[in-house]
Design a protein around this motif. Sequence first.
Motif, short mmCIF file in Angstrom:
data_model
loop_
_atom_site.label_atom_id
_atom_site.label_comp_id
_atom_site.label_asym_id
_atom_site.label_seq_id
_atom_site.Cartn_x
_atom_site.Cartn_y
_atom_site.Cartn_z
N VAL A 125 -34.40 -66.94 -74.21
CA VAL A 125 -35.23 -67.97 -74.85
C VAL A 125 -35.88 -68.85 -73.78
O VAL A 125 -37.08 -69.16 -73.86
CB VAL A 125 -34.39 -68.84 -75.81
N MET A 126 -35.11 -69.27 -72.78
CA MET A 126 -35.63 -70.17 -71.77
C MET A 126 -36.71 -69.53 -70.89
O MET A 126 -37.47 -70.24 -70.24
CB MET A 126 -34.48 -70.68 -70.88
N ARG A 127 -36.76 -68.23 -70.88
CA ARG A 127 -37.80 -67.56 -70.10
C ARG A 127 -39.16 -67.58 -70.80
O ARG A 127 -40.18 -67.25 -70.20
CB ARG A 127 -37.38 -66.11 -69.81
N ILE A 128 -39.15 -67.98 -72.06
CA ILE A 128 -40.42 -68.16 -72.79
C ILE A 128 -41.01 -69.50 -72.35
O ILE A 128 -40.39 -70.54 -72.49
CB ILE A 128 -40.19 -68.15 -74.32
N ASN B 110 -43.79 -71.17 -73.38
CA ASN B 110 -44.34 -72.02 -74.43
C ASN B 110 -43.21 -72.59 -75.28
O ASN B 110 -42.43 -71.86 -75.87
CB ASN B 110 -45.32 -71.21 -75.29
N LEU B 111 -43.13 -73.93 -75.37
CA LEU B 111 -42.03 -74.58 -76.07
C LEU B 111 -42.06 -74.31 -77.58
O LEU B 111 -41.01 -74.14 -78.20
CB LEU B 111 -42.06 -76.09 -75.80
N GLN B 112 -43.25 -74.26 -78.15
CA GLN B 112 -43.33 -73.99 -79.59
C GLN B 112 -42.89 -72.57 -79.90
O GLN B 112 -42.21 -72.33 -80.90
CB GLN B 112 -44.75 -74.21 -80.11
N LEU B 113 -43.24 -71.64 -79.03
CA LEU B 113 -42.82 -70.25 -79.23
C LEU B 113 -41.30 -70.13 -79.08
O LEU B 113 -40.65 -69.37 -79.80
CB LEU B 113 -43.54 -69.33 -78.25
N ARG B 114 -40.72 -70.90 -78.14
CA ARG B 114 -39.26 -70.93 -78.02
C ARG B 114 -38.63 -71.37 -79.33
O ARG B 114 -37.69 -70.76 -79.84
CB ARG B 114 -38.85 -71.93 -76.93
N GLU C 44 -33.86 -78.81 -70.03
CA GLU C 44 -34.61 -77.70 -70.61
C GLU C 44 -33.97 -77.24 -71.91
O GLU C 44 -34.65 -76.95 -72.90
CB GLU C 44 -34.69 -76.53 -69.61
N TYR C 45 -32.66 -77.19 -71.91
CA TYR C 45 -31.93 -76.79 -73.13
C TYR C 45 -32.12 -77.86 -74.21
O TYR C 45 -32.37 -77.54 -75.38
CB TYR C 45 -30.45 -76.63 -72.79
N ALA C 46 -32.01 -79.13 -73.82
CA ALA C 46 -32.14 -80.24 -74.79
C ALA C 46 -33.54 -80.27 -75.38
O ALA C 46 -33.72 -80.50 -76.59
CB ALA C 46 -31.82 -81.56 -74.11
N ARG C 47 -34.56 -80.06 -74.57
CA ARG C 47 -35.94 -80.02 -75.08
C ARG C 47 -36.12 -78.90 -76.09
O ARG C 47 -36.77 -79.07 -77.12
CB ARG C 47 -36.91 -79.81 -73.91
#
Length: 327
Positions: free
Chosen positions: A22-25, A27-31, A115-118
């Motif tokens: 997931v973190m390799r994506i 775009n935050l919305q796509l995550r 990054e995880y929290a976001r």
Amino acid sequence: MAARSRVVSTPDVSARIDPVAVMRIKNLQLRAKTVVEGFFNGLHRSPLHGSSVEFSEYRPYTVGDDLRGLDWKRYARSDRYYIKKFEDETSRNGYLVVDQSQSMGFGSLEYTKIEYARTLAATFAYFLTLQRDCVGLMTFDEAIGDYIPARRRVGHLRQLLVALSRPVSGKGTDINVPLRQIANLVRRRGLVLLISDLLSPIESLRTNLAYLRSRGHEVALLRTLDPTELNFHLDAPSMVQDLETGQEFYLDPESAKDDYQQRFAEHQSQLQGVCDSLGVDLYTISTSEPLQDSLFHLLDSKQRQSRGTARSGMLARATTGLGGGAS
């Protein structure tokens, strides 16, 4: 009278998404979309499920409404068609309060706690938007960063995600400032989700959580920690640096491990005691865990808490008919 949901949901372990993937994506919305879709795909729903939660009020019938919601007694009295409006049709406000202090910049994995929290915050924002709830955001370190009021309109989710994506800039953490601000700014009762490592004094946190609860808000704390913070590990004696103060000091793992574990356990126990006394949910999350697990456990807890009560909360309400908005 409340109509009880019969949805029975359990997570499918095989559907859990590796957080590294997931973190390799970028775009935050796509995550967030990936996590929410994985969450829905991991649910087993009972074929027996009822309608919504608590009856709230009436509204005029419009073409396309489900005829099962018509109130025939009211029609007999007024000669007009009215639909019973349930709690899950009423929009509520949810606020995400996200810690962006330097301590959140730590990470022993391919990504940091922030990054995880976001991603966790973006996931809840995306999920609540699907539920047609209003979502707001407050970020903080030693001061308030961004504040975006809860809304539900075109482009609002994107605005939230842009604010979440801003780089960490502050040093220390003052967790009391955002909690006081939210309590003072938000008049309408809603949901407050605090996402932080909660490396802060307990007593001042107790005061501000109590104030939020006294205003009628649902409150949940998502304590986000790196695996090495949960299970202390240091290979050899080293010089380490406090991310928030910049202070360096020598640390011997053999002598430090027991002391760290004892202090951590005491802090966690005190934190749990405060939350239990105030009716606040506390979830300790390792950044190595799949993100949809946090969403499932929080929703499941809210649903269980609401059973046997006349009025269920915002997240508990969202569990009635899960998956309806994920297409």
